[in-house]
Design an enzyme around this catalytic site. Structure first.
Site, PDB file in Angstrom:
ATOM      1  N   TYR A 111       0.828  -1.207   0.000  1.00  0.00           N
ATOM      2  CA  TYR A 111       0.000   0.000   0.000  1.00  0.00           C
ATOM      3  C   TYR A 111       0.867   1.264   0.000  1.00  0.00           C
ATOM      4  CZ  TYR A 111      -4.727  -1.849   0.802  1.00  0.00           C
ATOM      5  OH  TYR A 111      -5.956  -2.441   0.673  1.00  0.00           O
ATOM      6  N   LYS A 122       2.658 -15.271   1.822  1.00  0.00           N
ATOM      7  CA  LYS A 122       2.922 -15.958   0.548  1.00  0.00           C
ATOM      8  C   LYS A 122       4.417 -16.266   0.513  1.00  0.00           C
ATOM      9  CE  LYS A 122       1.480 -17.441  -3.495  1.00  0.00           C
ATOM     10  NZ  LYS A 122       0.564 -18.593  -3.632  1.00  0.00           N
ATOM     11  N   ASP A 125      -3.381 -18.040  -0.347  1.00  0.00           N
ATOM     12  CA  ASP A 125      -4.381 -18.661  -1.234  1.00  0.00           C
ATOM     13  C   ASP A 125      -5.110 -19.784  -0.489  1.00  0.00           C
ATOM     14  OD1 ASP A 125      -1.919 -19.931  -1.235  1.00  0.00           O
ATOM     15  OD2 ASP A 125      -1.948 -20.469  -3.353  1.00  0.00           O
ATOM     16  N   ASP A 167      -6.487  -7.002   3.820  1.00  0.00           N
ATOM     17  CA  ASP A 167      -7.614  -6.330   3.158  1.00  0.00           C
ATOM     18  C   ASP A 167      -8.503  -7.364   2.476  1.00  0.00           C
ATOM     19  OD1 ASP A 167      -9.142  -4.167   2.052  1.00  0.00           O
ATOM     20  OD2 ASP A 167      -8.137  -4.555   0.145  1.00  0.00           O
ATOM     21  N   ASP A 188     -12.504  -9.182   3.834  1.00  0.00           N
ATOM     22  CA  ASP A 188     -13.788  -9.152   3.115  1.00  0.00           C
ATOM     23  C   ASP A 188     -14.406 -10.549   3.057  1.00  0.00           C
ATOM     24  OD1 ASP A 188     -13.477  -6.417   2.606  1.00  0.00           O
ATOM     25  OD2 ASP A 188     -14.292  -6.591   0.575  1.00  0.00           O
TER      26      ASP A 188
HETATM   27  C1  IPM Z   1     -10.491  -1.141   3.876  1.00  0.00           C
HETATM   28  C2  IPM Z   1     -10.731  -0.454   2.565  1.00  0.00           C
HETATM   29  C3  IPM Z   1      -9.549   0.450   2.253  1.00  0.00           C
HETATM   30  C4  IPM Z   1      -8.298  -0.397   2.183  1.00  0.00           C
HETATM   31  C5  IPM Z   1      -9.706   1.292   0.972  1.00  0.00           C
HETATM   32  C6  IPM Z   1     -10.982   2.118   0.973  1.00  0.00           C
HETATM   33  C7  IPM Z   1      -8.515   2.164   0.721  1.00  0.00           C
HETATM   34  O1  IPM Z   1     -10.940  -1.386   1.566  1.00  0.00           O
HETATM   35  O2  IPM Z   1     -10.360  -0.436   4.905  1.00  0.00           O
HETATM   36  O3  IPM Z   1     -10.465  -2.372   3.908  1.00  0.00           O
HETATM   37  O4  IPM Z   1      -7.994  -0.984   1.133  1.00  0.00           O
HETATM   38  O5  IPM Z   1      -7.597  -0.472   3.188  1.00  0.00           O
HETATM   39 MN    MN Z   2     -11.021  -3.466   2.231  1.00  0.00          MN
END
Ligand code: IPM
Ligand code: MN
Length: 352
Positions: free
Chosen positions: A142, A189, A222, A246, A250
């Site tokens: 990042y 990884k 993975d 990140d 999700d």
């Molecule tokens: C998160 C979001 C952020 C990230 C974005 C909005 C920059 O997806 O907080 O998970 O990638 O960190």
């Molecule tokens: Mn995110």
């Protein structure tokens, strides 16, 4: 004592869910002996529109001057769909994480009993989900050097980590594991990336020196993504780098119910920021359909961080009650007519 809270609503559904979080905090003030002083700041696309800068200096000052930061959401399709724009809303969020030194992002994933039926996975797979992701937040790909060749045909993002960056978040994760089921999984990884091999060496070393009592294992990212869907209940504390964290958070959020439910805490040595893990959901803006629960639970994490455990637990209980009684938005209860503010009000009314 008065706690100073910086409030950054941001973009999309951000302002709507922040409103509900503040409603709940209002209720907390009435029921408990605590007082909050809110100062609002602009960040993201809205800040770009107003000032040309996704993270105005004023916003940083407000945050530095506060006990904690509450953050809504960031992002706008106007920028997502145009790879050529140089100034982007997300730079606001990444900038504030860096400015405040918020290296440790904590994302707890838990299955709500009453949502088991609405999970996309089978009941027996999701019923015991209870893990926490520790995502490194101010390093890695990042923040590594980004390059685009003059002819714009070649681009690169550097994934760079130092021993110190790995050590400081690893301490947090090991300590948390001791307070939980004493198990930690490093996700990386290491079969391909040198930076992942550094993570393994550093974490292994720290484990041997200080945390021998904690059960440490390793998983390639993975495989981790797959395991999180096949058998998510196996996890306790997951420790990982910025990008991997990140992505897998999700996945974690949906196996645990809905992305609209997952809160997060980003902490550094001095400051802390609390935000839902979901994005700005621009399609849902101003329709009253945004789920405010992840934001409200982020507020509970903030209170816990401010050593206000009583009010924090009261919020968690009120959220449980809302979910038990199906007082939620359509993303979790498809038959529901409850709006964002109906849910916020229900939770605020049940703070006690
Ligand atoms: C998160 C979001 C952020 C990230 C974005 C909005 C920059 O997806 O907080 O998970 O990638 O960190
Ligand atoms: Mn995110």
């Amino acid at each position: 004592m008065v706690k100073k809270i910086a409030v950054l609503p941001g973009d999309g559904i951000g302002p709507e869910i922040i409103e509900e979080a503040l409603r709940v905090l209002g209720s907390v003030e009435k029921k408990f002996k605590c007082k909050f002083e809110f100062t609002f700041g602009d960040i993201g696309a809205i800040a770009i529109e107003k000032t040309g800068n996704p993270l105005p200096k004023k916003t940083v000052e407000i945050c530095v001057d506060s006990d904690s930061v509450l953050f809504g959401a960031i992002g706008d399709p106007k920028y997502d769909n145009n790879p050529n724009v140089k100034i982007r809303p997300e730079q606001g969020l990444l900038g504030i994480r860096k400015e405040l030194g918020l290296f440790c992002n904590i994302r707890p994933v838990k299955m709500f009993e009453s949502l088991i039926e609405s999970s996309t996975l089978k009941n027996e797979i999701v019923k015991n989900i209870d893990f926490t992701i520790f995502r490194e937040l101010t390093g890695g790909i990042y923040f590594g050097e980004k390059k685009l060749s003059k002819d714009k045909n070649t681009a690169s993002d550097l994934c760079i980590y130092s021993r110190d960056e790995i050590v400081r978040i690893s301490h947090e994760a090991f300590r948390a594991a001791r307070d939980r089921k004493n198990k930690i999984t490093l996700v990386d990884k290491a079969n391909v990336m040198e930076s992942s091999r550094l993570w393994r060496r550093v974490v292994k070393n720290l484990h041997e020196k200080k945390y021998k009592d904690v059960n440490l294992n390793y998983l390639l990212v993975d495989n981790a993504a797959m395991q999180m869907v096949i058998n998510p209940a196996q996890f306790d504390v997951i420790l990982t780098s910025n990008l991997f964290g990140d992505i897998i958070s999700d996945i974690g959020s949906v196996v645990g119910g809905s992305i609209g439910l997952l809160p997060s805490a980003s902490v550094g040595k001095k400051s802390a920021l609390f935000e839902p893990i979901h994005g700005s959901y621009p399609e849902g803006k101003n329709k009253g359909i945004a789920n405010p629960i992840a934001m409200i639970l982020s507020t509970a994490l903030m209170l816990k961080h401010l050593k206000l455990s009583g009010p924090a637990n009261s919020i968690s209980k009120a959220v449980d009650l809302a979910i038990q009684n199906r007082k939620g938005t359509r993303d979790i209860f498809p038959e529901s007519n409850y709006t964002t503010s109906d849910v916020g009000k229900y939770i605020a009314d049940n703070i006690n």
